[in-house]
Design a protein around this motif. Sequence first.
Motif, PDB file in Angstrom:
ATOM      1  N   ASP A  33      35.648  26.770  28.807  1.00 60.85           N
ATOM      2  CA  ASP A  33      34.405  27.001  28.071  1.00 60.85           C
ATOM      3  C   ASP A  33      33.307  27.614  28.932  1.00 60.85           C
ATOM      4  OD1 ASP A  33      35.720  25.838  25.980  1.00 60.85           O
ATOM      5  OD2 ASP A  33      34.731  23.885  26.170  1.00 60.85           O
ATOM      6  N   GLY A  34      33.375  27.422  30.241  1.00 59.67           N
ATOM      7  CA  GLY A  34      32.299  27.914  31.091  1.00 59.67           C
ATOM      8  C   GLY A  34      32.708  29.053  31.984  1.00 59.67           C
ATOM      9  N   THR A  35      33.444  28.736  33.031  1.00 61.83           N
ATOM     10  CA  THR A  35      33.769  29.730  34.050  1.00 61.83           C
ATOM     11  C   THR A  35      34.568  30.893  33.493  1.00 61.83           C
ATOM     12  OG1 THR A  35      33.818  27.911  35.641  1.00 61.83           O
ATOM     13  CG2 THR A  35      34.752  30.013  36.340  1.00 61.83           C
ATOM     14  N   GLN A  36      35.578  30.593  32.649  1.00 61.27           N
ATOM     15  CA  GLN A  36      36.410  31.671  32.115  1.00 61.27           C
ATOM     16  C   GLN A  36      35.597  32.634  31.267  1.00 61.27           C
ATOM     17  OE1 GLN A  36      40.472  30.884  30.518  1.00 61.27           O
ATOM     18  NE2 GLN A  36      39.637  31.655  28.596  1.00 61.27           N
ATOM     19  N   ASN A  37      34.712  32.111  30.441  1.00 57.87           N
ATOM     20  CA  ASN A  37      33.884  32.985  29.610  1.00 57.87           C
ATOM     21  C   ASN A  37      32.971  33.855  30.469  1.00 57.87           C
ATOM     22  OD1 ASN A  37      35.011  31.984  27.281  1.00 57.87           O
ATOM     23  ND2 ASN A  37      33.405  30.464  26.933  1.00 57.87           N
ATOM     24  N   ARG A  38      32.448  33.293  31.553  1.00 52.96           N
ATOM     25  CA  ARG A  38      31.589  34.072  32.442  1.00 52.96           C
ATOM     26  C   ARG A  38      32.386  35.198  33.101  1.00 52.96           C
ATOM     27  NH1 ARG A  38      26.467  32.889  30.921  1.00 52.96           N
ATOM     28  NH2 ARG A  38      26.127  30.632  30.872  1.00 52.96           N
ATOM     29  N   LEU A  39      33.612  34.889  33.534  1.00 53.55           N
ATOM     30  CA  LEU A  39      34.422  35.923  34.170  1.00 53.55           C
ATOM     31  C   LEU A  39      34.830  37.009  33.171  1.00 53.55           C
ATOM     32  CD1 LEU A  39      36.679  33.722  36.479  1.00 53.55           C
ATOM     33  CD2 LEU A  39      34.726  35.127  37.134  1.00 53.55           C
ATOM     34  N   VAL A  40      35.091  36.629  31.939  1.00 54.96           N
ATOM     35  CA  VAL A  40      35.374  37.634  30.913  1.00 54.96           C
ATOM     36  C   VAL A  40      34.159  38.533  30.716  1.00 54.96           C
ATOM     37  CG1 VAL A  40      35.807  37.967  28.446  1.00 54.96           C
ATOM     38  CG2 VAL A  40      37.131  36.283  29.724  1.00 54.96           C
ATOM     39  N   ALA A  41      32.969  37.921  30.717  1.00 63.26           N
ATOM     40  CA  ALA A  41      31.759  38.725  30.563  1.00 63.26           C
ATOM     41  C   ALA A  41      31.590  39.674  31.751  1.00 63.26           C
ATOM     42  CB  ALA A  41      30.545  37.806  30.443  1.00 63.26           C
ATOM     43  N   VAL A  42      31.899  39.197  32.962  1.00 63.56           N
ATOM     44  CA  VAL A  42      31.822  40.074  34.133  1.00 63.56           C
ATOM     45  C   VAL A  42      32.783  41.249  33.973  1.00 63.56           C
ATOM     46  CG1 VAL A  42      32.295  40.207  36.606  1.00 63.56           C
ATOM     47  CG2 VAL A  42      31.042  38.257  35.692  1.00 63.56           C
ATOM     48  N   ASN A  43      33.996  40.972  33.521  1.00 63.79           N
ATOM     49  CA  ASN A  43      34.986  42.042  33.333  1.00 63.79           C
ATOM     50  C   ASN A  43      34.510  43.063  32.311  1.00 63.79           C
ATOM     51  OD1 ASN A  43      37.639  43.208  33.786  1.00 63.79           O
ATOM     52  ND2 ASN A  43      38.137  42.504  31.731  1.00 63.79           N
ATOM     53  N   VAL A  44      33.949  42.585  31.211  1.00 61.52           N
ATOM     54  CA  VAL A  44      33.457  43.504  30.175  1.00 61.52           C
ATOM     55  C   VAL A  44      32.299  44.340  30.719  1.00 61.52           C
ATOM     56  CG1 VAL A  44      32.309  43.613  27.935  1.00 61.52           C
ATOM     57  CG2 VAL A  44      34.241  42.061  28.277  1.00 61.52           C
ATOM     58  N   LEU A  45      31.403  43.697  31.448  1.00 63.39           N
ATOM     59  CA  LEU A  45      30.250  44.437  31.973  1.00 63.39           C
ATOM     60  C   LEU A  45      30.671  45.458  33.025  1.00 63.39           C
ATOM     61  CD1 LEU A  45      27.683  41.493  32.283  1.00 63.39           C
ATOM     62  CD2 LEU A  45      27.549  43.437  30.706  1.00 63.39           C
ATOM     63  N   LEU A  46      31.660  45.111  33.852  1.00 69.35           N
ATOM     64  CA  LEU A  46      32.139  46.096  34.827  1.00 69.35           C
ATOM     65  C   LEU A  46      32.785  47.291  34.145  1.00 69.35           C
ATOM     66  CD1 LEU A  46      33.655  43.763  37.593  1.00 69.35           C
ATOM     67  CD2 LEU A  46      31.555  45.107  37.720  1.00 69.35           C
ATOM     68  N   GLY A  47      33.532  47.015  33.050  1.00 66.42           N
ATOM     69  CA  GLY A  47      34.096  48.142  32.299  1.00 66.42           C
ATOM     70  C   GLY A  47      33.017  49.023  31.696  1.00 66.42           C
ATOM     71  N   ALA A  48      31.986  48.379  31.163  1.00 66.40           N
ATOM     72  CA  ALA A  48      30.890  49.163  30.587  1.00 66.40           C
ATOM     73  C   ALA A  48      30.159  49.948  31.665  1.00 66.40           C
ATOM     74  CB  ALA A  48      29.922  48.212  29.863  1.00 66.40           C
ATOM     75  N   ALA A  49      29.973  49.357  32.829  1.00 69.23           N
ATOM     76  CA  ALA A  49      29.306  50.070  33.920  1.00 69.23           C
ATOM     77  C   ALA A  49      30.140  51.254  34.400  1.00 69.23           C
ATOM     78  CB  ALA A  49      29.042  49.095  35.077  1.00 69.23           C
ATOM     79  N   ARG A  50      31.448  51.068  34.436  1.00 68.33           N
ATOM     80  CA  ARG A  50      32.323  52.173  34.870  1.00 68.33           C
ATOM     81  C   ARG A  50      32.219  53.358  33.913  1.00 68.33           C
ATOM     82  NH1 ARG A  50      38.864  51.562  35.862  1.00 68.33           N
ATOM     83  NH2 ARG A  50      39.214  53.705  36.656  1.00 68.33           N
TER      84      ARG A  50
END
Length: 407
Positions: A227-244
């Motif tokens: 509920d916490g860490t995994q969701n944050r890491l998914v958000a990081v992955n999505v944001l890195l894709g958007a930044a790329r």
Amino acid sequence: MGYVRGRVRASVAALEHLVGGLGTATLALGALLWAAIVAVASVGGVGLLAAPGALRAVRWVSDRERARLSRSGEPIPTPGPVPTGLRTATRDPFVRRELGWVGLYSLIGLVAGLVGVALPLYAVQDATFPLWYRLVPPDAAPGIVWWRVDDLSDALWVGVLGVGWLAAAIWFSPLLARLQAWPGRWLLPPPPGVDLSLRVAELTATRAAALDAHAVELRRIERSLHDGTQNRLVAVNVLLGAARRAVRRNPDRADEILGQAQDAAEQALGELRTVVRGILPPVLDDRGLAGALAGLAGSCAVPCRLEVDVAVRCAASVEATAYFVVAEALTNVVRHSGASRVDVAVRREHGRLLVSIEDDGHGDADETRGSGLTGIRRRVEAYDGRMTLTSPPGGPTRMDVELPCGS
């Protein structure tokens, strides 16, 4: 000075045990007299109907003594109800040992309790006698030694005798307490063979509790990570894709997205540290149990008074259990009790770590209402410990936890 303080503290604790033992010794004497009357009446067949009741009375008094001794040392398991049928009951090893105990304890427990209580009373009476000696006749000096008291110098000698009584109380009270507990420690535990079977059953139950507590802990860790860490890491992955993608289209926007990804990564790291601390708090290694509990008490929303008397370190698992017990109990106090204060006391005594949490809230705490108390009990029982909860409507609520921590 430390030695004297320790002796005084031990004598005060021994006096408490002697007073409690005096009560059970009085009950034992009553049960012995009742059993003797029934035994004499049974010779003519008159008392046979009352014999099972007499045996149940002996069992009830024995269980009171087992509970008293368990609070101050190694727990003594209770054997359960007396077997039905007089012949079966008289063959039961527990009943035979209890009959021997009630006869022995009626004498030793009563005499040790009376002497243990009389010593401090004589000490107070004689030590203060110079203050009130004029109120009694000259030939009625208190104490075991009687002599005529005509003036203050004679009264001061009585006061010296009172100091002697005080020294005797400090020195002999622990010995009397051990003597008073000896019959129960000898005769009230189960016989060797029965003790082994009971211990196997007890270990089976605690093993099941340990597995349940382990499963609950794994579910908690998994839920925290999911509920916490995994969701944050998914958000990081999505944001890195958007930044790329934004690097080629809008470099300024890419910098903003990378900043958001960095914030999300820091939050994920923070939540991951929280989960790791929940497994085994590093503060226990850094500051010890007293320092860790001081941190909990200082951060509690309800004013918390903490008293820790643990001279040496316990096993890491025991300290972690005590830490989580206090943390969960304080959380319950804040959320559910409506208390204005809470007292936490931790001490090590007779190879056990004793933890008590008491608040002045509205009480009526119930383990079945999902307040975390069931989790505390499972965690405590997993370490072969005991938890007692007292929470009448209107309060106060008191939780006592005992954890074995070696000699």
